[in-house]
Motif scaffolding. Structure first.
Motif, PDB file in Angstrom:
ATOM      1  N   TYR A 138      43.146  50.037  32.855  1.00 54.45           N
ATOM      2  CA  TYR A 138      42.812  48.716  32.205  1.00 54.45           C
ATOM      3  C   TYR A 138      44.023  48.034  31.528  1.00 54.45           C
ATOM      4  O   TYR A 138      44.890  48.353  31.066  1.00 54.45           O
ATOM      5  CB  TYR A 138      41.608  49.085  30.947  1.00 54.45           C
ATOM      6  CG  TYR A 138      41.466  47.691  30.184  1.00 54.45           C
ATOM      7  CD1 TYR A 138      40.685  46.735  30.744  1.00 54.45           C
ATOM      8  CD2 TYR A 138      42.018  47.585  28.943  1.00 54.45           C
ATOM      9  CE1 TYR A 138      40.122  45.722  29.945  1.00 54.45           C
ATOM     10  CE2 TYR A 138      41.790  46.625  28.277  1.00 54.45           C
ATOM     11  CZ  TYR A 138      40.782  45.476  28.850  1.00 54.45           C
ATOM     12  OH  TYR A 138      40.685  44.254  28.071  1.00 54.45           O
ATOM     13  N   VAL A 139      43.976  46.896  32.144  1.00 56.28           N
ATOM     14  CA  VAL A 139      45.116  45.962  31.500  1.00 56.28           C
ATOM     15  C   VAL A 139      44.287  44.536  30.716  1.00 56.28           C
ATOM     16  O   VAL A 139      43.835  44.029  31.257  1.00 56.28           O
ATOM     17  CB  VAL A 139      46.112  45.332  32.589  1.00 56.28           C
ATOM     18  CG1 VAL A 139      47.121  44.274  31.913  1.00 56.28           C
ATOM     19  CG2 VAL A 139      46.654  46.396  33.227  1.00 56.28           C
ATOM     20  N   PRO A 140      44.601  44.180  29.412  1.00 60.14           N
ATOM     21  CA  PRO A 140      43.980  43.334  28.897  1.00 60.14           C
ATOM     22  C   PRO A 140      44.000  42.093  29.273  1.00 60.14           C
ATOM     23  O   PRO A 140      45.009  41.723  30.213  1.00 60.14           O
ATOM     24  CB  PRO A 140      44.949  43.435  27.408  1.00 60.14           C
ATOM     25  CG  PRO A 140      45.273  44.554  27.319  1.00 60.14           C
ATOM     26  CD  PRO A 140      45.817  45.193  28.646  1.00 60.14           C
ATOM     27  N   PHE A 141      42.860  41.174  29.448  1.00 63.71           N
ATOM     28  CA  PHE A 141      42.786  39.974  30.224  1.00 63.71           C
ATOM     29  C   PHE A 141      43.683  38.911  29.640  1.00 63.71           C
ATOM     30  O   PHE A 141      44.230  38.693  28.211  1.00 63.71           O
ATOM     31  CB  PHE A 141      41.228  39.561  29.352  1.00 63.71           C
ATOM     32  CG  PHE A 141      41.166  37.992  30.225  1.00 63.71           C
ATOM     33  CD1 PHE A 141      40.431  37.905  31.542  1.00 63.71           C
ATOM     34  CD2 PHE A 141      41.268  36.809  29.562  1.00 63.71           C
ATOM     35  CE1 PHE A 141      40.211  37.007  32.041  1.00 63.71           C
ATOM     36  CE2 PHE A 141      40.768  35.592  30.074  1.00 63.71           C
ATOM     37  CZ  PHE A 141      40.486  35.548  31.495  1.00 63.71           C
ATOM     38  N   LYS A 142      44.685  38.244  30.461  1.00 63.35           N
ATOM     39  CA  LYS A 142      45.616  37.190  30.136  1.00 63.35           C
ATOM     40  C   LYS A 142      45.308  35.847  30.890  1.00 63.35           C
ATOM     41  O   LYS A 142      44.874  35.888  32.006  1.00 63.35           O
ATOM     42  CB  LYS A 142      46.765  37.759  30.585  1.00 63.35           C
ATOM     43  CG  LYS A 142      47.467  39.004  30.118  1.00 63.35           C
ATOM     44  CD  LYS A 142      48.647  39.210  30.645  1.00 63.35           C
ATOM     45  CE  LYS A 142      49.417  40.665  29.969  1.00 63.35           C
ATOM     46  NZ  LYS A 142      50.618  41.037  30.698  1.00 63.35           N
ATOM     47  N   LYS A 143      45.155  34.796  30.013  1.00 65.63           N
ATOM     48  CA  LYS A 143      44.700  33.753  30.436  1.00 65.63           C
ATOM     49  C   LYS A 143      45.501  33.173  31.513  1.00 65.63           C
ATOM     50  O   LYS A 143      45.121  32.581  32.594  1.00 65.63           O
ATOM     51  CB  LYS A 143      44.774  32.762  29.332  1.00 65.63           C
ATOM     52  CG  LYS A 143      43.584  32.987  28.379  1.00 65.63           C
ATOM     53  CD  LYS A 143      43.700  31.953  27.094  1.00 65.63           C
ATOM     54  CE  LYS A 143      42.677  32.405  26.075  1.00 65.63           C
ATOM     55  NZ  LYS A 143      42.651  31.257  25.017  1.00 65.63           N
ATOM     56  N   SER A 144      46.775  33.344  31.443  1.00 66.67           N
ATOM     57  CA  SER A 144      48.000  33.093  32.418  1.00 66.67           C
ATOM     58  C   SER A 144      47.861  33.511  33.991  1.00 66.67           C
ATOM     59  O   SER A 144      47.903  32.982  34.807  1.00 66.67           O
ATOM     60  CB  SER A 144      49.248  33.302  31.891  1.00 66.67           C
ATOM     61  OG  SER A 144      49.336  34.703  31.899  1.00 66.67           O
ATOM     62  N   SER A 158      37.581  35.313  26.726  1.00 66.47           N
ATOM     63  CA  SER A 158      38.862  35.850  27.046  1.00 66.47           C
ATOM     64  C   SER A 158      39.291  37.287  26.254  1.00 66.47           C
ATOM     65  O   SER A 158      40.069  37.912  26.552  1.00 66.47           O
ATOM     66  CB  SER A 158      39.869  34.935  26.778  1.00 66.47           C
ATOM     67  OG  SER A 158      40.050  34.367  25.382  1.00 66.47           O
ATOM     68  N   LYS A 159      38.659  37.039  24.867  1.00 66.61           N
ATOM     69  CA  LYS A 159      38.810  38.274  24.144  1.00 66.61           C
ATOM     70  C   LYS A 159      38.023  39.515  24.243  1.00 66.61           C
ATOM     71  O   LYS A 159      38.121  40.684  24.106  1.00 66.61           O
ATOM     72  CB  LYS A 159      38.417  38.273  22.885  1.00 66.61           C
ATOM     73  CG  LYS A 159      39.254  37.172  22.270  1.00 66.61           C
ATOM     74  CD  LYS A 159      39.249  36.552  20.592  1.00 66.61           C
ATOM     75  CE  LYS A 159      40.419  35.800  20.214  1.00 66.61           C
ATOM     76  NZ  LYS A 159      39.953  35.455  18.755  1.00 66.61           N
ATOM     77  N   LEU A 160      36.814  39.560  25.547  1.00 66.50           N
ATOM     78  CA  LEU A 160      36.044  40.536  25.708  1.00 66.50           C
ATOM     79  C   LEU A 160      36.534  41.398  26.927  1.00 66.50           C
ATOM     80  O   LEU A 160      37.189  40.848  27.991  1.00 66.50           O
ATOM     81  CB  LEU A 160      34.737  40.077  26.272  1.00 66.50           C
ATOM     82  CG  LEU A 160      33.857  39.163  25.284  1.00 66.50           C
ATOM     83  CD1 LEU A 160      32.584  38.632  25.774  1.00 66.50           C
ATOM     84  CD2 LEU A 160      33.713  40.155  24.045  1.00 66.50           C
ATOM     85  N   LYS A 161      36.527  42.692  26.877  1.00 65.04           N
ATOM     86  CA  LYS A 161      37.066  43.519  27.921  1.00 65.04           C
ATOM     87  C   LYS A 161      36.451  43.295  29.269  1.00 65.04           C
ATOM     88  O   LYS A 161      37.078  43.150  30.493  1.00 65.04           O
ATOM     89  CB  LYS A 161      36.816  45.062  27.609  1.00 65.04           C
ATOM     90  CG  LYS A 161      37.335  46.062  28.800  1.00 65.04           C
ATOM     91  CD  LYS A 161      37.265  47.438  28.207  1.00 65.04           C
ATOM     92  CE  LYS A 161      37.929  47.827  27.120  1.00 65.04           C
ATOM     93  NZ  LYS A 161      37.867  49.201  26.843  1.00 65.04           N
ATOM     94  N   ILE A 162      35.124  42.739  29.273  1.00 61.77           N
ATOM     95  CA  ILE A 162      34.255  42.775  30.511  1.00 61.77           C
ATOM     96  C   ILE A 162      34.841  41.309  31.339  1.00 61.77           C
ATOM     97  O   ILE A 162      34.785  41.098  32.390  1.00 61.77           O
ATOM     98  CB  ILE A 162      32.933  42.398  30.258  1.00 61.77           C
ATOM     99  CG1 ILE A 162      32.168  42.744  31.524  1.00 61.77           C
ATOM    100  CG2 ILE A 162      32.637  40.877  29.511  1.00 61.77           C
ATOM    101  CD1 ILE A 162      30.596  42.743  31.061  1.00 61.77           C
ATOM    102  N   SER A 163      35.612  40.467  30.474  1.00 58.41           N
ATOM    103  CA  SER A 163      36.274  39.377  31.169  1.00 58.41           C
ATOM    104  C   SER A 163      37.253  39.591  32.205  1.00 58.41           C
ATOM    105  O   SER A 163      37.235  39.027  33.446  1.00 58.41           O
ATOM    106  CB  SER A 163      36.650  38.395  30.287  1.00 58.41           C
ATOM    107  OG  SER A 163      35.546  37.671  29.208  1.00 58.41           O
TER     108      SER A 163
END
Length: 207
Positions: free
Chosen positions: A14-20, A69-74
């Motif tokens: 798992y890698v946190p969601f990044k907007k970029s 963007s803060k949710l893991k499921i995103s």
């Protein structure tokens, strides 16, 4: 399935969601879908198809970026939609290239798409069996695997260039279509594992 095994699978690599990263993927999708507008016949229809689907995907990605963007499921939604759309684009491009030599064949088009979705279904079964077997308790060596995959792909391209030298245009087109279809099935793995994580996240963490 044991809840602990599900948690291990969800958090595996798992890698946190990044907007970029989401924006870059969206731009990549638009670029890769562009060739569909210029291959074979019925170009106007494919232009409309590409614009509509790219617009819908843009809306979905913007919603993920702006609200979730803060949710893991995103993260899993982003990976799944990216993998699925790239898989579809490669699949259709493969078919479109093949039509340059054999002509339009709707049955073949349906068969190509069926093969892709069938692979996604099979991968789901494989991943579920691996979750039950607790195969996600060991840390992944994804970086090494990615390096080997890149080297293997490069070797394959160089080998194909040598083997296809002097071959007819029909042979080259057929090989290119096969290669794109293979890549489509590979990207369907990304879609399969990501959408499975989405389903398990909803089941495991309903709130």
């Amino acid at each position: 399935m044991v809840e602990n095994n599900i948690d291990l699978f969800i958090n595996y690599n798992y890698v946190p969601f990044k907007k970029s990263q989401c924006v870059k993927r969206l731009l990549l999708i638009i670029i890769l879908s562009a060739p569909l507008c210029f291959i074979g016949n019925h170009k106007t229809s494919w232009v409309v198809f590409t614009i509509v689907f790219d617009f819908v995907l843009c809306c979905v990605f913007i919603t993920l970026i702006a609200k979730f963007s803060k949710l893991k499921i995103s993260r899993f939604w982003c990976d799944g939609l990216f993998g699925l759309y790239i898989s579809i684009i490669l699949n259709i491009t493969s078919y479109r290239i093949l039509t340059l030599t054999i002509g339009e064949n709707r049955l073949l088009f349906i068969l190509f798409l069926f093969l892709m979705f069938f692979c996604i279904f099979v991968y789901q079964i494989v991943f579920i069996s691996k979750i039950k077997a607790n195969n996600y308790s060991i840390k992944s060596k994804s970086k090494k695997l990615s390096l080997f995959s890149f080297m293997g792909g490069l070797f394959g391209i160089l080998t194909a260039k040598v083997l296809l030298a002097g071959q007819s245009q029909e042979t080259i087109m057929s090989f290119l279509a096969f290669l794109l279809l293979l890549l489509s099935l590979i990207f369907s793995i990304v879609a399969s594992v990501s959408f499975l994580k989405v389903l398990l996240c909803k089941k495991r963490y309903p709130n």
